[in-house]
Design an enzyme around this catalytic site. Structure first.
Site, PDB file in Angstrom:
ATOM      1  N   CYS A  92       0.831  -1.208   0.000  1.00 64.48           N
ATOM      2  CA  CYS A  92       0.000   0.000   0.000  1.00 64.48           C
ATOM      3  C   CYS A  92       0.864   1.256   0.000  1.00 64.48           C
ATOM      4  O   CYS A  92       0.588   2.211  -0.731  1.00 64.48           O
ATOM      5  CB  CYS A  92      -0.926  -0.014   1.215  1.00 64.48           C
ATOM      6  SG  CYS A  92      -2.089   1.365   1.245  1.00 64.48           S
ATOM      7  N   CYS A 186      -5.938  -2.303   7.546  1.00 68.59           N
ATOM      8  CA  CYS A 186      -7.181  -1.523   7.562  1.00 68.59           C
ATOM      9  C   CYS A 186      -8.409  -2.304   7.103  1.00 68.59           C
ATOM     10  O   CYS A 186      -9.515  -2.018   7.536  1.00 68.59           O
ATOM     11  CB  CYS A 186      -7.016  -0.251   6.735  1.00 68.59           C
ATOM     12  SG  CYS A 186      -6.668  -0.539   4.977  1.00 68.59           S
TER      13      CYS A 186
END
EC number: 2.8.1.13
Length: 338
Positions: A92, A186
């Protein structure tokens, strides 16, 4: 200076934006939608809007769900399918936060991109944060070398407790100081297996083998296990703890052994990401986020693969994880473990 700030609705990115605005910079906020959780986004966007209004800065909402799915989410699923252990935060940071978001910052004419990461920069190298307990240099080590000159980490010199204290002194930001911290991954609410369950049957029982190939028990599906795990499987007749040594996804088997068998003194990397010019390194390596660094020698080959020879053996080396190389407090290279 015109700076884009990655804003999540958390205390770290909020204090980052506040500090930069107070220093007189032209600050623009940006919230990234990375996965499909409407309620999650709605709540966070309200927080970002509250901060933006207080600071009197514009903000954007950037929908990167498709990029996130292709570069982070599906590779996470596929890596577990292959019997390896993924590192979604590293992917990410490289492709989304310090990739697509940086592209967006440049498109707005921003000179810098700021995030709330706990890390520092010196001479175009990532450095560990002052707050060692919150240091995120490991996850940032996947960044493209060219991206570093555009980055700012305003919290790198601060302790997390001081960031919270700072926020608590400002009336509008008090609530940010006490809110719950976000989870490490997340999109994983409880366990990673719940994510995998959406794509495949993870509960297919299989054989447990010892290191000689003998069947010694059963397990509940290979995706429930990572290298070094010592629970959740049967080992008949064992008189000492057994750990997962290897995962064989095609046969739905896990190979287990004693802690001594888990010991590794050398390993290989693919796609080494160098921040300095070198063909060999004499440095320290971290094989996972919370591990201690270990002295090592690194031989780098033309195809960007590398061989790592450790001064002292390590336990639980997992294929798919990222190894990060340090020269004291500076990140000098990273790569994924084969």
């Amino acid at each position: 200076m015109k700076i884009l700030v990655a804003m999540s609705g958390g205390v770290d990115s909020t204090v980052t934006a506040y500090k930069l605005k107070n220093l007189g910079h032209e600050v623009i906020g940006c919230y990234m939608k990375l996965h499909g959780k409407p309620n999650y986004h709605e709540e966070n966007i309200k927080k970002v809007e509250k901060v933006a209004n207080f600071l009197q800065i514009p903000y954007h909402i950037l929908d990167l769900q498709e990029d996130f799915k292709n570069k982070v989410y599906m590779p996470f699923v596929d890596t577990y399918k292959e019997g390896k252990t993924p590192n979604p935060c590293a992917l990410c940071n490289r492709f989304i936060k310090l990739g697509k978001l940086l592209e967006f910052a440049k498109s707005l004419g921003c000179e810098k991109l700021a995030t709330g990461h706990y890390a520092r920069l010196e001479n175009n190298l990532i450095k560990t944060a002052v707050d060692e307990s919150k240091d995120q240099s490991y996850f940032l080590a996947s960044a493209d070398k060219e991206a570093l000159k555009y980055l700012i980490f305003p919290l790198g010199e601060m302790k997390k407790e001081d960031v919270k204290k700072f926020a608590s002194t400002i009336e509008v930001l008090k609530s940010f100081a006490t809110q719950k911290e976000s989870s490490e991954i997340c999109f994983v609410e409880d366990t990673y297996v719940q994510v995998l369950d959406q794509f495949m049957d993870t509960k297919i029982p299989g054989e447990v083998l010892d290191s000689s190939g003998k069947v010694v028990g059963k397990h509940e599906g290979y995706m429930h296990y990572t290298i070094g795990k010592r629970r959740g499987f049967e080992v008949r007749g064992a008189h000492e703890p057994h750990f997962v040594l290897k995962i064989n996804p095609k046969q739905n088997q896990i190979i287990v052994g004693t802690k001594e068998e888990l010991k590794i003194s050398e390993f290989n990397l693919k796609n080494i990401n160098l921040f300095i010019d070198a063909k060999e390194l004499d440095c320290e390596v971290k094989i996972r986020y919370r591990s201690k660094s270990t002295p090592c020698k690194v031989e780098i080959y033309e195809d960007k693969s590398a061989k790592i020879i450790l001064k002292d053996p390590v336990y639980g080396l997992a294929s798919g994880q990222m190894a990060v190389f340090y020269d004291h407090d500076k990140v000098i290279a990273s790569g994924f473990i084969e």
